[in-house]
Write a protein that holds these residues in place. Structure first.
Motif: not given
Length: 152
Positions: A18, A21, A24, A61, A90
């Motif tokens: 998390s 993600f 990113s 992911g 993700y």
């Protein structure tokens, strides 16, 4: 590749994915986030089903959904769950274009069908339209969003 339904022992792994993600997307880091996120997921994991993908010995992911509480509605049989929202999905950059996202969605869909969920909804970012179209997700024009400011 292996898709695993997340259990209590996976809380920190989900929190780490998390955070990856969020970073990113340009989100900020947060001291103590991993502990806070893992604790939150552990307390609510029955309403927040999650899966992660393992590929080449790494977490490739994850997908986390929100199972909406059962509601009574005309024509909806008792015990049906109605809707599941994919809250986050993700795939780490090194693992993209290897079927990770497709496999995560398939695992979620299979589980949801077994739970009596009738509809899966998600928010599709512009860069993911082709991916979700190929996975059979149609645009749902009735979904609207309003971002609120905190009342502090």
């Amino acid at each position: 590749m292996r898709i695993v339904r997340a259990g209590a022992d996976d809380a920190f792994g989900l929190a780490a994915l998390s955070l990856q993600f969020a970073l990113s997307l340009g989100g900020p880091g947060e001291p103590g986030y991993l502990d806070r996120a893992a604790d939150h997921w552990l307390r609510h994991r029955h309403q927040l089903p999650a899966w992660f993908a393992e590929r080449d010995g790494a977490h490739a992911g994850y997908l986390q959904a929100v199972l909406l509480p059962e509601t009574a509605w005309p024509g909806q049989p008792p015990g049906s769950r109605g809707r599941l929202w994919v809250q986050a999905m993700y795939v780490a950059p090194d693992h993209r274009r290897h079927g990770v996202g497709r496999s995560l969605l398939a695992a979620c869909e299979h589980w949801a069908a077994g739970e009596g969920v009738g509809v899966i909804r998600l928010r599709c970012e512009p860069g993911a339209v082709q991916f979700y179209d190929a996975a059979g997700y149609a645009p749902a024009t009735e979904v609207r969003e309003k971002r609120l400011r905190p009342l502090r």
